[in-house]
Design a protein around this motif. Structure first.
Motif, mmCIF file in Angstrom:
data_model
loop_
_atom_site.group_PDB
_atom_site.id
_atom_site.type_symbol
_atom_site.label_atom_id
_atom_site.label_comp_id
_atom_site.label_asym_id
_atom_site.label_seq_id
_atom_site.Cartn_x
_atom_site.Cartn_y
_atom_site.Cartn_z
ATOM 1 N N GLU A 11 0.937 -1.153 -0.073
ATOM 2 C CA GLU A 11 0.019 0.409 0.175
ATOM 3 C C GLU A 11 0.773 1.353 -0.337
ATOM 4 O OE1 GLU A 11 -0.177 -2.767 2.072
ATOM 5 O OE2 GLU A 11 -2.603 -3.282 1.038
ATOM 6 N N LEU B 34 2.261 1.435 -3.463
ATOM 7 C CA LEU B 34 1.400 2.386 -4.644
ATOM 8 C C LEU B 34 0.992 3.340 -4.265
ATOM 9 C CD1 LEU B 34 -1.151 -0.330 -4.966
ATOM 10 C CD2 LEU B 34 0.159 0.525 -6.481
ATOM 11 N N ASN B 35 0.763 3.884 -2.591
ATOM 12 C CA ASN B 35 0.881 5.640 -2.714
ATOM 13 C C ASN B 35 1.924 6.574 -3.255
ATOM 14 O OD1 ASN B 35 -1.978 5.362 -1.474
ATOM 15 N ND2 ASN B 35 -0.571 5.162 0.825
ATOM 16 N N THR C 256 1.532 7.229 -6.721
ATOM 17 C CA THR C 256 0.440 8.287 -6.609
ATOM 18 C C THR C 256 0.800 9.573 -6.742
ATOM 19 O OG1 THR C 256 -0.396 8.094 -5.275
ATOM 20 C CG2 THR C 256 -1.630 6.360 -6.204
ATOM 21 N N ALA D 269 -4.533 2.527 -7.293
ATOM 22 C CA ALA D 269 -4.545 2.707 -6.175
ATOM 23 C C ALA D 269 -6.163 2.489 -5.760
ATOM 24 C CB ALA D 269 -3.312 3.431 -5.817
#
Length: 322
Positions: free
Chosen positions: A201, A204-205, A208, A220
């Motif tokens: 996670e 993915l953040n 972005t 995401a």
């Protein structure tokens, strides 16, 4: 005239050198301290000095350390390193600012040598010093546009990998190996980060944040929710990919409908400079009044400002967000 220009150039150069000297004096010493600590812990000699220096620099860059005072200040307020990352430019903030100052000083010196009033060289030098920034933003926009065009295919590739029984991380690795830049390197970085222990996670953040794309944020968010609550992620990715393709189709229709307005804007913006060049080639004395007469100078400045205002208005009209 020429001595005053030389004095102006010398003062400008001295100020630039003073800023660089202050930045070098205030440079953080954490890299050398980290290198000494690594040498002490490993007990290695001079043989591994180069590898230790490289390792310490990597760690310092990841933690935001080892930057000069000017780099850290500008990174805090303008975030130039993130722009460099988004534009895929390997350059330090100090080097980039040095290029901006050099371009501005060179253009101001060239204009000053032509013999115009001393008011114009600093203004023109300031305008030309922004050219590297314009180049950086253009490169960033082109890379992000290419990433957005590759995103639907990447999502469908991840969905097919999930249906074939692979994990989500394996799907990211497949995208990094099968697709070209820039999406291949970005997805590959997410795979390497989670492979090194960073939660998926968080990786993915970070993606972005590096790539400001709305569709990528949807992707995401869908992945994070699926990992927390469950669900058919492959079907969700297919729907997101089809949604992105439909949005590109609508955007193409909008571009076709606004093509006449964009072409009119290009013609209207290019006509005054082309007419100026044509009249100057036929009768230079006729246009010299714009540079010698006070009213002519005001008219010239007003014309340039009106051109810029017209460009902004036309851009606002034809740019329709989809």
């Amino acid at each position: 005239m020429l001595p005053s220009v030389l004095i102006l150039g010398a003062v400008f150069l001295c100020a630039a050198l003073l800023v660089v000297a202050i930045a070098m004096l205030l440079r953080d010493k954490s890299i050398s301290q980290m290198e000494d600590r690594l040498s002490t812990l490993t007990g290695k000699g001079d043989k591994n000095d180069a590898s230790l220096a490289e390792l310490s620099q990597i760690l310092a860059q990841q933690r935001g350390e080892g930057q000069g005072f000017l780099d850290s200040l500008l990174s805090r307020w303008f975030n130039l390193p993130r722009l460099f990352s988004q534009a895929d430019v390997t350059m330090t903030v100090t080097k980039f600012l040095g290029i901006c100052v050099g371009v501005g000083f060179a253009s101001a010196a060239v204009i000053a040598v032509t013999g115009v009033s001393l008011i114009y060289p600093p203004i023109i030098g300031l305008c030309f010093s922004m050219l590297p920034v314009v180049w950086l933003m253009f490169r960033r926009k082109r890379r992000l546009k290419k990433f957005a065009a590759q995103l639907p295919e990447a999502l469908e590739l991840v969905a097919r990998a999930l249906r074939a029984g692979h994990s989500l991380a394996a799907g990211f690795r497949l995208v990094s190996s099968e697709m070209s830049e820039p999406i291949g390197s970005e997805f590959g970085r997410v795979y390497e980060e989670q492979n090194l222990g960073i939660p998926f996670e968080e990786a993915l953040n970070a993606l972005t944040e590096r790539v400001p794309n709305l569709d990528l944020k949807f992707f995401a968010t869908a992945v994070i929710l699926q990992r927390q609550t469950g669900g058919d992620l492959a079907e969700i990715l297919d729907k997101i990919g089809s949604l992105i393709r439909e949005r590109f189709k609508i955007w193409g229709q909008v571009q076709a409908l606004t093509g006449e307005g964009r072409l009119s804007g290009i013609v209207l913006l290019a006509l005054p400079p082309m007419l100026f060049v044509a009249v100057y080639r036929m009768n230079p004395d006729y246009l010299m009044l714009l540079f010698t007469d006070d009213l002519g100078k005001k008219m010239l400045i007003g014309g340039v400002l009106m051109q810029l205002l017209g460009a902004l208005v036309i851009r606002k009209i034809v740019n329709i967000r989809v």
